[in-house]
Design an enzyme around this catalytic site. Structure first.
Site, short mmCIF file in Angstrom:
data_model
loop_
_atom_site.label_atom_id
_atom_site.label_comp_id
_atom_site.label_asym_id
_atom_site.label_seq_id
_atom_site.Cartn_x
_atom_site.Cartn_y
_atom_site.Cartn_z
N PHE A 22 0.96 -1.23 0.06
CA PHE A 22 0.06 0.03 0.05
C PHE A 22 0.92 1.18 -0.14
O PHE A 22 1.60 1.30 0.85
CB PHE A 22 -1.05 0.11 1.01
CG PHE A 22 -2.10 -1.04 1.07
CD1 PHE A 22 -2.07 -2.10 0.09
CD2 PHE A 22 -3.05 -0.95 1.99
CE1 PHE A 22 -3.13 -2.89 0.28
CE2 PHE A 22 -4.12 -1.84 1.79
CZ PHE A 22 -4.13 -2.81 0.81
N VAL A 70 3.23 -1.59 4.12
CA VAL A 70 2.62 -0.31 3.95
C VAL A 70 3.78 0.63 3.94
O VAL A 70 4.69 0.38 4.63
CB VAL A 70 1.79 0.34 5.17
CG1 VAL A 70 1.25 1.83 5.04
CG2 VAL A 70 0.72 -0.60 5.47
N CYS A 71 4.08 1.39 2.76
CA CYS A 71 5.30 2.39 2.45
C CYS A 71 5.33 3.11 3.79
O CYS A 71 4.42 3.99 3.99
CB CYS A 71 4.90 3.07 1.32
SG CYS A 71 6.44 4.23 1.00
N ILE A 72 6.61 3.07 4.53
CA ILE A 72 6.76 4.07 5.78
C ILE A 72 6.66 5.43 5.50
O ILE A 72 6.07 6.20 5.92
CB ILE A 72 8.04 3.35 6.35
CG1 ILE A 72 8.20 3.93 7.78
CG2 ILE A 72 9.27 3.50 5.46
CD1 ILE A 72 9.00 3.46 8.63
N ALA A 118 3.18 6.48 4.58
CA ALA A 118 2.32 6.30 5.88
C ALA A 118 2.60 7.45 7.05
O ALA A 118 1.82 8.10 7.53
CB ALA A 118 2.96 4.95 6.50
#
Length: 130
Positions: A38, A76-78, A81
């Site tokens: 994501f 999830v892409c840090i 995010a």
């Protein structure tokens, strides 16, 4: 066939629902999902604090249930995010925020995870985005 799925759209967008239904169909058809990644506004689907209106489906909860039920690699892409306030406990502490809101079934990691997923999969399918 092995699929990697990238979601760029928020949970209230039709692309998020389509991505989830595609993922369900993949597994129902006997295929494998090597990773869900994501990115951009797609990270909102991994927030434990999304509360949709009562007359709309809770796609965020459906994604979390799907990941948990099938024991999938939900990433999830840090960077995306953090920009959108989706934090795990470690990042909340690092940045002095009062709480974490990343749903338990997801992990924060870098964009390299998307590249790796594309290398592991036969197909990378993306939903949403510009």
């Amino acid at each position: 066939m092995k699929f990697a799925i990238a979601l760029f759209a928020p949970p209230h967008a039709p692309a998020s629902r389509r991505a989830l239904r595609f993922a369900e169909a993949c597994l129902a058809g006997g295929h494998e999902i090597v990773r869900l990644f994501f990115y951009q506004d797609g990270v909102y689907s991994a927030s434990a604090n999304v509360v949709p209106p009562q007359d709309e489906p809770n796609i965020s909860a459906e994604w979390s249930n799907f990941v948990r039920q099938h024991q999938l690699d939900g990433v999830v892409c840090i960077a995306a995010a953090l920009r959108r306030g989706v934090l795990n406990q470690e990042e909340a502490q690092r940045y002095g925020r009062p709480s974490a809101n990343l749903a338990l079934d997801w992990e924060l990691s870098g964009l390299g995870q998307l590249h790796e997923a594309a290398q592991m999969a036969d197909r990378l399918v993306s939903f949403g985005g510009n």
